[in-house]
Design a protein around this motif. Structure first.
Motif, short mmCIF file in Angstrom:
data_model
loop_
_atom_site.label_atom_id
_atom_site.label_comp_id
_atom_site.label_asym_id
_atom_site.label_seq_id
_atom_site.Cartn_x
_atom_site.Cartn_y
_atom_site.Cartn_z
N MET A 83 0.84 -1.20 0.00
CA MET A 83 0.00 0.00 0.00
C MET A 83 0.88 1.26 0.00
O MET A 83 2.02 1.22 0.47
CB MET A 83 -0.93 0.01 1.22
CG MET A 83 -1.87 -1.17 1.29
SD MET A 83 -3.01 -1.22 -0.12
CE MET A 83 -3.99 0.24 0.21
N PRO A 84 0.35 2.39 -0.50
CA PRO A 84 1.14 3.63 -0.49
C PRO A 84 1.67 3.99 0.89
O PRO A 84 2.81 4.46 1.03
CB PRO A 84 0.15 4.67 -1.01
CG PRO A 84 -0.78 3.91 -1.88
CD PRO A 84 -0.93 2.57 -1.23
N PRO A 108 9.78 3.71 4.61
CA PRO A 108 11.13 3.49 4.09
C PRO A 108 11.58 4.52 3.07
O PRO A 108 12.78 4.58 2.74
CB PRO A 108 11.05 2.09 3.47
CG PRO A 108 9.59 1.87 3.21
CD PRO A 108 8.87 2.61 4.30
N VAL A 109 10.65 5.35 2.55
CA VAL A 109 11.05 6.36 1.58
C VAL A 109 11.89 7.46 2.24
O VAL A 109 12.59 8.20 1.55
CB VAL A 109 9.81 6.96 0.88
CG1 VAL A 109 9.10 7.95 1.78
CG2 VAL A 109 10.20 7.62 -0.44
N ALA A 128 2.44 5.26 -7.89
CA ALA A 128 2.24 6.71 -7.90
C ALA A 128 2.71 7.35 -6.60
O ALA A 128 3.03 8.55 -6.58
CB ALA A 128 0.77 7.02 -8.14
N ALA A 129 2.75 6.57 -5.51
CA ALA A 129 3.21 7.13 -4.24
C ALA A 129 4.67 7.57 -4.32
O ALA A 129 5.11 8.43 -3.55
CB ALA A 129 3.04 6.09 -3.12
N THR A 140 3.41 13.88 0.77
CA THR A 140 2.26 14.49 1.43
C THR A 140 1.39 13.40 2.01
O THR A 140 0.88 12.54 1.27
CB THR A 140 1.45 15.35 0.44
OG1 THR A 140 2.29 16.35 -0.12
CG2 THR A 140 0.30 16.03 1.16
N THR A 141 1.26 13.39 3.32
CA THR A 141 0.44 12.40 4.00
C THR A 141 -0.39 13.12 5.05
O THR A 141 0.08 14.04 5.71
CB THR A 141 1.30 11.33 4.70
OG1 THR A 141 2.21 11.96 5.61
CG2 THR A 141 2.10 10.51 3.69
N ALA A 142 -1.65 12.69 5.20
CA ALA A 142 -2.58 13.27 6.17
C ALA A 142 -2.64 14.78 6.03
O ALA A 142 -2.72 15.52 7.02
CB ALA A 142 -2.16 12.88 7.59
#
Length: 315
Positions: A83-84, A108-109, A128-129, A140-142
């Motif tokens: 999952m992204p 891990p990115v 795409a992530a 960009t998360t949350a």
């Protein structure tokens, strides 16, 4: 690049780059062209797509470069159920006494050197992530944008023969890679050396840290300052533009390829210790810069014509 401080930087950094080759050679037998192209990618602050059959030492090569350059390293094994959030990270609830709070746990990115193994096994949503990370050096998360550590590179691998259950990378994704690097099988002598080195039970050779993170980032600045003659620059532009009208090509390369080829030629000149770009640098980098940006037409596919052959004809 003519000031005294620049000269000192160039001498120190080129010494470090030469030492980096030596450190990689402690663990990797042969593959000099692959090592050169990966180092070129680092100097360009770019991403690379590595294509090879399994068992050719891709992970060992990338991990060795990370160790010898003081870069943090992470590996993402892509699978269809990835999952992204498994890549970028997610918010978790952390309890402390009687209080609870949301805390972002980095994925891990968040490393300097990210190896995305078998990227074409991940779903398009997960692929795409990596797009924002590769292009903008951020995720960009949350609803919050978080900067990635610098320098930041994605080195992704894919297997050219086992395509069952894979999701081919779309053109928008492949264009984010500065280089597509092909790893070939070693020669017989090289394979014998590999077998002798890794079947005796001896530990992996130790790798020394020979190029600091700061020196690598300084090398990236110096790479962009390498001069290129106007006529060579114009020939690069003409070469890329010719891919759009070439026989057997359905879609050619974009201006991003022109910029990438000029920058990659500068990086190769810097690696070779030269103060200017030659046409030889362009020829050496044309295939890895252009091969994944050309889409051959149906007739060419039927006749077995590859993008590399198209590039060779144009050169």
């Amino acid at each position: 690049m003519n000031g005294p401080h620049d000269t000192d930087d160039i001498d120190r950094i080129q010494h470090g780059l030469a030492a980096l080759r030596e450190e990689v050679a402690k663990r990797i037998v042969g593959q000099s062209a692959v090592v050169e192209q990966l180092m070129t990618c680092l100097l360009c602050d770019g991403n690379a797509l590595i294509e090879s059959n399994p068992g050719l030492g891709k992970t060992t090569l990338v991990r060795t470069i990370a160790e010898a350059t003081d870069l943090s390293f992470s590996r993402i094994q892509n699978t269809p159920d990835l999952m992204p959030a498994d890549i970028t990270g997610t918010e978790i609830i952390r309890e402390s006494g009687n209080t609870r709070e949301f805390v972002f746990e980095e994925g891990p990115v968040f490393a300097n050197l990210v190896l995305a193994d078998e990227i074409n096994r991940a779903t398009p949503k997960t692929q795409a992530a990596l797009l924002e990370a590769m292009q903008e050096k951020q995720v960009t998360t949350a609803g919050e944008t978080r900067e990635l550590p610098r320098p930041f590179f994605v080195l992704a691998t894919q297997n050219p023969i086992d395509q069952e259950g894979t999701y081919p990378l779309p053109e928008a994704q492949t264009d984010r890679f500065l280089l597509k690097i092909l790893v070939e099988y070693p020669s017989r002598d090289e394979e014998r050396a590999i077998v002798d080195r890794y079947t005796t039970g001896a530990p992996d050779p130790a790798v020394d840290r020979v190029l600091s993170r700061q020196d690598l980032m300084r090398a990236q600045q110096l790479t962009r300052q390498v001069p290129i003659a106007d006529d060579i620059r114009d020939r690069v532009i003409d070469l890329v533009r010719a891919t759009r009208t070439a026989d057997n090509v359905e879609f050619g390369a974009s201006p991003r390829a022109s910029m990438g080829l000029v920058l990659a030629a500068k990086a190769r000149a810097f690696l070779e210790g030269r103060s200017h770009v030659s046409w030889e640098d362009v020829e050496a980098m044309a295939h890895p810069v252009l091969r994944h940006r050309l889409i051959v037409d149906f007739r060419a596919e039927r006749e077995g014509i590859t993008p590399d052959e198209v590039v060779a004809d144009l050169l």
